[in-house]
Scaffold this motif. Structure first.
Motif, PDB file in Angstrom:
ATOM      1  N   ARG A 106     -27.282  66.547  45.719  1.00 14.81           N
ATOM      2  CA  ARG A 106     -26.618  67.414  44.640  1.00 14.81           C
ATOM      3  C   ARG A 106     -25.955  66.890  43.653  1.00 14.81           C
ATOM      4  O   ARG A 106     -25.837  67.591  42.325  1.00 14.81           O
ATOM      5  CB  ARG A 106     -26.066  67.210  45.924  1.00 14.81           C
ATOM      6  CG  ARG A 106     -25.808  67.494  47.410  1.00 14.81           C
ATOM      7  CD  ARG A 106     -23.882  67.955  48.172  1.00 14.81           C
ATOM      8  NE  ARG A 106     -23.839  66.873  48.445  1.00 14.81           N
ATOM      9  CZ  ARG A 106     -24.437  65.757  49.417  1.00 14.81           C
ATOM     10  NH1 ARG A 106     -24.969  66.109  50.361  1.00 14.81           N
ATOM     11  NH2 ARG A 106     -23.643  65.086  49.574  1.00 14.81           N
ATOM     12  N   LYS A 107     -26.340  65.430  43.179  1.00 12.37           N
ATOM     13  CA  LYS A 107     -26.426  65.319  41.979  1.00 12.37           C
ATOM     14  C   LYS A 107     -26.649  65.716  40.929  1.00 12.37           C
ATOM     15  O   LYS A 107     -26.448  66.451  39.623  1.00 12.37           O
ATOM     16  CB  LYS A 107     -25.692  63.798  42.100  1.00 12.37           C
ATOM     17  CG  LYS A 107     -24.764  62.663  42.396  1.00 12.37           C
ATOM     18  CD  LYS A 107     -24.923  61.689  42.338  1.00 12.37           C
ATOM     19  CE  LYS A 107     -23.543  60.858  43.363  1.00 12.37           C
ATOM     20  NZ  LYS A 107     -23.944  59.820  42.654  1.00 12.37           N
ATOM     21  N   ALA A 108     -27.924  65.646  41.236  1.00 12.35           N
ATOM     22  CA  ALA A 108     -28.780  66.263  40.378  1.00 12.35           C
ATOM     23  C   ALA A 108     -29.022  67.944  39.797  1.00 12.35           C
ATOM     24  O   ALA A 108     -28.887  68.219  38.658  1.00 12.35           O
ATOM     25  CB  ALA A 108     -30.490  65.864  40.798  1.00 12.35           C
ATOM     26  N   ALA A 109     -28.334  68.631  40.878  1.00 11.86           N
ATOM     27  CA  ALA A 109     -27.980  69.632  40.401  1.00 11.86           C
ATOM     28  C   ALA A 109     -27.066  69.761  39.833  1.00 11.86           C
ATOM     29  O   ALA A 109     -26.837  71.314  39.466  1.00 11.86           O
ATOM     30  CB  ALA A 109     -28.060  70.585  42.281  1.00 11.86           C
ATOM     31  N   GLY A 110     -25.974  69.256  40.175  1.00  8.42           N
ATOM     32  CA  GLY A 110     -25.007  69.059  39.010  1.00  8.42           C
ATOM     33  C   GLY A 110     -24.849  68.612  37.867  1.00  8.42           C
ATOM     34  O   GLY A 110     -24.075  69.915  36.858  1.00  8.42           O
ATOM     35  N   ALA A 111     -25.769  68.315  37.624  1.00 16.35           N
ATOM     36  CA  ALA A 111     -25.569  67.445  36.035  1.00 16.35           C
ATOM     37  C   ALA A 111     -26.686  68.490  35.511  1.00 16.35           C
ATOM     38  O   ALA A 111     -26.710  68.368  34.566  1.00 16.35           O
ATOM     39  CB  ALA A 111     -26.299  66.644  36.087  1.00 16.35           C
ATOM     40  N   ALA A 112     -27.566  68.833  35.931  1.00 15.24           N
ATOM     41  CA  ALA A 112     -28.419  69.846  35.209  1.00 15.24           C
ATOM     42  C   ALA A 112     -28.342  71.134  35.246  1.00 15.24           C
ATOM     43  O   ALA A 112     -27.586  72.142  35.233  1.00 15.24           O
ATOM     44  CB  ALA A 112     -29.985  69.667  35.975  1.00 15.24           C
ATOM     45  N   PRO A 113     -28.601  71.728  33.704  1.00 13.72           N
ATOM     46  CA  PRO A 113     -28.610  72.879  33.223  1.00 13.72           C
ATOM     47  C   PRO A 113     -29.023  74.114  34.182  1.00 13.72           C
ATOM     48  O   PRO A 113     -29.636  73.740  34.935  1.00 13.72           O
ATOM     49  CB  PRO A 113     -29.531  73.404  32.832  1.00 13.72           C
ATOM     50  CG  PRO A 113     -29.911  71.771  31.780  1.00 13.72           C
ATOM     51  CD  PRO A 113     -30.247  71.398  32.856  1.00 13.72           C
ATOM     52  N   ALA A 114     -28.013  74.721  34.132  1.00  9.84           N
ATOM     53  CA  ALA A 114     -28.267  76.394  35.311  1.00  9.84           C
ATOM     54  C   ALA A 114     -30.021  77.014  35.051  1.00  9.84           C
ATOM     55  O   ALA A 114     -30.243  76.551  36.433  1.00  9.84           O
ATOM     56  CB  ALA A 114     -27.469  77.897  34.529  1.00  9.84           C
ATOM     57  N   GLY A 115     -30.540  76.904  34.126  1.00 11.37           N
ATOM     58  CA  GLY A 115     -32.176  77.075  34.512  1.00 11.37           C
ATOM     59  C   GLY A 115     -33.234  76.171  34.807  1.00 11.37           C
ATOM     60  O   GLY A 115     -33.954  76.368  35.243  1.00 11.37           O
TER      61      GLY A 115
END
Length: 153
Positions: A106-115
């Motif tokens: 969840r942290k990685a998904a929130g910190a990474a750019p949308a694409g």
């Protein structure tokens, strides 16, 4: 049973034990006779200490419970409910469950750019201060956050 019945039971068991003791002594020797005498003396000891009466109460209670078990429909309904509960518990192990995403994901998904799709967790470099704690495990991630908060790690 009253006290006289327990006395008669103890006396009968003692007499039978005395006969067994005499037979054991005559046929198998002194060791077997002494052992049988020890078993024989348990009946009067149980009577004198009250254990014979307590044992009678226990047997009566078990007999009452067994009679109630066999003849009571409410007891059978209780067994049915217990069986259903056990079946449901084991059935739940076989059925698929909805898994929650891990905290690190969840942290990685929130910190990474949308694409961009980044790795779920990145291990911190090993330092001389302490061991590396992997963020994959939720519990260890909580511990790692606490350590960082107090400047330990």
């Amino acid at each position: 049973m009253d006290q006289g019945a327990y006395l008669a039971l103890a006396a009968a068991l003692t007499v039978l034990g005395a006969i067994w003791t005499w037979v054991a002594f005559r046929r198998r020797g002194l060791g077997a006779g002494v052992k049988a005498l020890g078993w024989t003396l348990l009946a009067p000891a149980a009577y004198l200490t009250g254990l014979l009466r307590a044992g009678g109460r226990i047997v009566d209670a078990i007999a009452d419970w067994a009679a109630r078990l066999v003849f009571s429909p409410t007891v059978w309904v209780g067994f049915g409910i217990a069986a259903l509960a056990i079946v449901l518990i084991f059935l739940a192990r076989v059925l698929p469950t909805k898994e929650r995403p891990r905290r690190a994901a969840r942290k990685a998904a929130g910190a990474a750019p949308a694409g961009a799709a980044g790795p779920a967790s990145v291990a911190a470099p090993r330092t001389a201060k302490g061991p590396v704690i992997d963020d994959d495990d939720d519990d260890m991630a909580d511990v790692n956050d606490i350590l960082k908060k107090y400047g330990i790690s």
